[in-house]
Each structure stands twice: as structure tokens, then as C-alpha cells.
Motif scaffolding. Structure first.
Motif, PDB file in Angstrom:
ATOM      1  N   GLU A 161      43.009  38.360  47.112  1.00  0.00           N
ATOM      2  CA  GLU A 161      44.011  38.063  45.867  1.00  0.00           C
ATOM      3  C   GLU A 161      44.401  36.751  45.447  1.00  0.00           C
ATOM      4  OE1 GLU A 161      46.382  42.041  44.888  1.00  0.00           O
ATOM      5  OE2 GLU A 161      47.306  40.679  46.982  1.00  0.00           O
ATOM      6  N   ARG A 162      45.159  35.802  46.843  1.00  0.00           N
ATOM      7  CA  ARG A 162      45.599  34.392  47.170  1.00  0.00           C
ATOM      8  C   ARG A 162      44.305  33.430  46.702  1.00  0.00           C
ATOM      9  NH1 ARG A 162      46.983  36.721  52.521  1.00  0.00           N
ATOM     10  NH2 ARG A 162      44.629  34.768  53.395  1.00  0.00           N
ATOM     11  N   ASP A 163      43.038  33.972  46.981  1.00  0.00           N
ATOM     12  CA  ASP A 163      41.663  32.937  47.024  1.00  0.00           C
ATOM     13  C   ASP A 163      41.886  33.321  45.247  1.00  0.00           C
ATOM     14  OD1 ASP A 163      40.799  32.805  48.924  1.00  0.00           O
ATOM     15  OD2 ASP A 163      39.849  33.071  50.235  1.00  0.00           O
ATOM     16  N   ARG A 164      41.905  34.267  44.926  1.00  0.00           N
ATOM     17  CA  ARG A 164      41.602  34.164  42.975  1.00  0.00           C
ATOM     18  C   ARG A 164      42.598  33.813  42.492  1.00  0.00           C
ATOM     19  NH1 ARG A 164      41.408  40.202  39.594  1.00  0.00           N
ATOM     20  NH2 ARG A 164      41.088  39.499  37.842  1.00  0.00           N
ATOM     21  N   PHE A 165      43.592  33.963  42.911  1.00  0.00           N
ATOM     22  CA  PHE A 165      45.006  33.312  42.141  1.00  0.00           C
ATOM     23  C   PHE A 165      45.137  31.578  42.220  1.00  0.00           C
ATOM     24  CE2 PHE A 165      49.142  31.359  43.460  1.00  0.00           C
ATOM     25  CZ  PHE A 165      49.752  31.347  42.204  1.00  0.00           C
ATOM     26  N   LEU A 166      44.667  31.272  43.515  1.00  0.00           N
ATOM     27  CA  LEU A 166      44.222  30.169  43.417  1.00  0.00           C
ATOM     28  C   LEU A 166      43.197  29.111  42.738  1.00  0.00           C
ATOM     29  CD1 LEU A 166      44.976  29.373  47.469  1.00  0.00           C
ATOM     30  CD2 LEU A 166      46.739  28.456  45.378  1.00  0.00           C
ATOM     31  N   ALA A 167      42.533  30.310  42.514  1.00  0.00           N
ATOM     32  CA  ALA A 167      41.174  29.006  41.719  1.00  0.00           C
ATOM     33  C   ALA A 167      42.261  29.589  40.707  1.00  0.00           C
ATOM     34  CB  ALA A 167      39.740  30.123  41.757  1.00  0.00           C
ATOM     35  N   LEU A 168      42.096  30.262  40.074  1.00  0.00           N
ATOM     36  CA  LEU A 168      43.102  30.600  38.509  1.00  0.00           C
ATOM     37  C   LEU A 168      43.922  28.833  38.404  1.00  0.00           C
ATOM     38  CD1 LEU A 168      43.011  33.892  37.832  1.00  0.00           C
ATOM     39  CD2 LEU A 168      41.028  32.557  36.877  1.00  0.00           C
ATOM     40  N   VAL A 169      45.268  29.129  38.743  1.00  0.00           N
ATOM     41  CA  VAL A 169      46.098  27.942  39.072  1.00  0.00           C
ATOM     42  C   VAL A 169      44.856  27.034  38.492  1.00  0.00           C
ATOM     43  CG1 VAL A 169      47.687  26.947  40.144  1.00  0.00           C
ATOM     44  CG2 VAL A 169      47.697  29.360  39.486  1.00  0.00           C
ATOM     45  N   LEU A 170      44.170  26.542  39.598  1.00  0.00           N
ATOM     46  CA  LEU A 170      43.348  24.967  39.784  1.00  0.00           C
ATOM     47  C   LEU A 170      42.722  24.570  39.048  1.00  0.00           C
ATOM     48  CD1 LEU A 170      43.244  24.747  43.855  1.00  0.00           C
ATOM     49  CD2 LEU A 170      45.826  23.246  42.408  1.00  0.00           C
ATOM     50  N   ALA A 171      42.084  25.330  37.997  1.00  0.00           N
ATOM     51  CA  ALA A 171      41.692  26.119  36.345  1.00  0.00           C
ATOM     52  C   ALA A 171      42.262  24.598  35.470  1.00  0.00           C
ATOM     53  CB  ALA A 171      41.353  27.134  36.231  1.00  0.00           C
ATOM     54  N   ASN A 172      43.134  25.373  35.666  1.00  0.00           N
ATOM     55  CA  ASN A 172      44.293  23.700  35.114  1.00  0.00           C
ATOM     56  C   ASN A 172      44.972  22.941  35.410  1.00  0.00           C
ATOM     57  OD1 ASN A 172      45.974  22.750  33.415  1.00  0.00           O
ATOM     58  ND2 ASN A 172      47.389  24.717  33.645  1.00  0.00           N
ATOM     59  N   ARG A 173      43.953  21.465  35.597  1.00  0.00           N
ATOM     60  CA  ARG A 173      43.465  20.459  35.835  1.00  0.00           C
ATOM     61  C   ARG A 173      44.769  19.904  36.168  1.00  0.00           C
ATOM     62  NH1 ARG A 173      41.894  15.891  32.130  1.00  0.00           N
ATOM     63  NH2 ARG A 173      42.323  17.129  29.740  1.00  0.00           N
ATOM     64  N   TRP A 174      45.900  19.933  34.777  1.00  0.00           N
ATOM     65  CA  TRP A 174      47.299  19.665  35.022  1.00  0.00           C
ATOM     66  C   TRP A 174      47.690  20.222  36.037  1.00  0.00           C
ATOM     67  CZ3 TRP A 174      45.742  15.902  31.981  1.00  0.00           C
ATOM     68  CH2 TRP A 174      45.536  15.931  31.431  1.00  0.00           C
ATOM     69  N   ASN A 175      47.797  21.183  36.563  1.00  0.00           N
ATOM     70  CA  ASN A 175      48.322  22.184  37.663  1.00  0.00           C
ATOM     71  C   ASN A 175      47.819  21.234  38.427  1.00  0.00           C
ATOM     72  OD1 ASN A 175      50.426  24.359  36.259  1.00  0.00           O
ATOM     73  ND2 ASN A 175      48.595  25.619  36.859  1.00  0.00           N
TER      74      ASN A 175
END
Length: 198
Positions: free
Chosen positions: A12-26
Motif C-alpha cells: 500500500e505504501r509503495d502504490r500510494f507514493l507512486a501515485l502521489v509522485l506521478a503528479n510532478r507538482w507534488n
């Protein structure tokens, strides 16, 4: 590497961070916020949850995101102190085509009751503000500490990754929950909304 305050699984942590960081502004905001000189801070709220939903539902990473919220904690509750951080952030993020909102969580109890009709409990850390969100699902923050990312998710990550919106009745603000979840459902109709408890 992520250090978290949550019971989420490694997947869950890995999937969550991948989705968050896919937004380059984040990713950029997480990288630059250290320049503000505040130590207790989190990137939180819509920009985190909505980046996850965009990834889950096949939309552009920044689709529907109104702003990027940074919660920080400073025991100096003067407006002048907060305004100094807000002005510093305006310079740090000036080249980005996004709105970055900065709020000292120590000041929230000073104005919250007048705006929402209920008192806000005392705040001792930036994460205290996240724990009071009317929707438990989106009560998630991320921050960078050196080379590591930290996650604060008092209700875990499973609901967010599952698109399930549930209330957090820590504060009696059902109208705020209804307004927020109503807007989100218009932008991300795949979300499932649980009602506010009677």
C-alpha cells in the motif's frame, strides 16, 4: 524509502507514493518545502488524495486539483509569523502554475469556530490538523526528510486506495463533509461516499 505513521502494508505504501509522485507538482513541492525553514510540515489534503484518484481512474495526474496544501506547526500564532512563511512560499513556488496554500496549524483554533461554528481542539503538531479532516479517507500527509519520504495516515491508506470516502466525526461538521464529498464525486464519480453518522 518511506517512514510512516500508519498501519499500511508495504505494498500500500509503495502504490500510494507512486501515485502521489506521478503528479510532478507534488514531487516539486515536496522537494522545495525544506527551503521554508519549518521542520514540522506536511503536504496534505486534496493534492495528495486526488493525485491517487487520478492514477486509479486513468486521469491526468493533476486533474481536478484546486491547490496544494502545506500544513506546518509554529507555536508563534501571530499573523505576522504566518505571513512571513506565506510570503517565503510565494517566492519559492512562484514559477509553478499551481496554487500553494500555507497554514500554521497552531493558528487554526483562533479562527475555526467563527468560520465553521465549532471549536477546534488545541494543536501541538502539524499532523493534528490532518487528524481533524471531516473525511477520514483523505487524512493523509507526506513530507520529505532528507532522502526519505514520511507518510502520516492516521486512518491508514486502504480507504484512499479503494476510493471509499468515510466521515471522521472528530468535529461535528457534516455540512463540510457533504460539500467536499459532493464536489469530489462530480470530478471522480467512481468514488463511493458513506453518509455522515446519525
Amino acid at each position: 524509502m518511506a517512514e510512516e505513521t500508519t498501519l499500511a502494508s508495504h505494498n500500500e505504501r509503495d502504490r500510494f507514493l507512486a501515485l502521489v509522485l506521478a503528479n510532478r507538482w507534488n514531487a516539486i513541492v515536496l522537494e522545495r518545502t525544506a527551503q521554508l525553514g519549518v521542520t514540522d510540515w506536511w503536504l496534505t489534503a486534496g493534492c495528495i488524495a486526488q493525485s491517487v484518484w487520478n492514477g486509479l481512474y486513468g486521469r491526468q495526474p493533476d486533474h481536478g486539483i484546486l491547490d496544494y496544501d502545506i500544513f506546518y506547526f509554529d507555536p508563534d500564532t501571530s499573523w505576522a509569523a504566518e505571513d512571513k512563511v506565506i510570503r517565503a512560499a510565494a517566492k519559492i513556488f512562484a514559477d509553478l502554475p499551481i496554487s500553494v496554500q500555507i497554514r500554521n496549524q497552531a493558528r487554526v483554533p483562533l479562527w475555526y469556530e467563527e468560520k465553521f461554528g465549532t471549536p477546534f481542539p488545541p494543536v501541538e503538531a502539524a499532523s493534528d490538523g490532518i487528524g481533524q479532516f471531516p473525511c477520514a479517507t483523505v487524512a493523509v500527509g507526506v513530507r520529505r526528510d532528507g532522502d526519505s519520504l514520511r507518510i502520516h495516515a492516521p486512518f491508514g491508506l486502504a480507504l484512499l486506495l479503494g476510493g471509499e470516502l468515510i466521515p471522521n466525526p472528530a468535529l461535528p461538521i457534516p455540512d463540510v463533509y457533504g460539500a467536499k464529498t459532493g464536489r469530489w464525486r462530480k470530478v471522480w464519480p467512481e468514488l463511493v461516499v458513506a453518509p455522515w453518522p446519525e
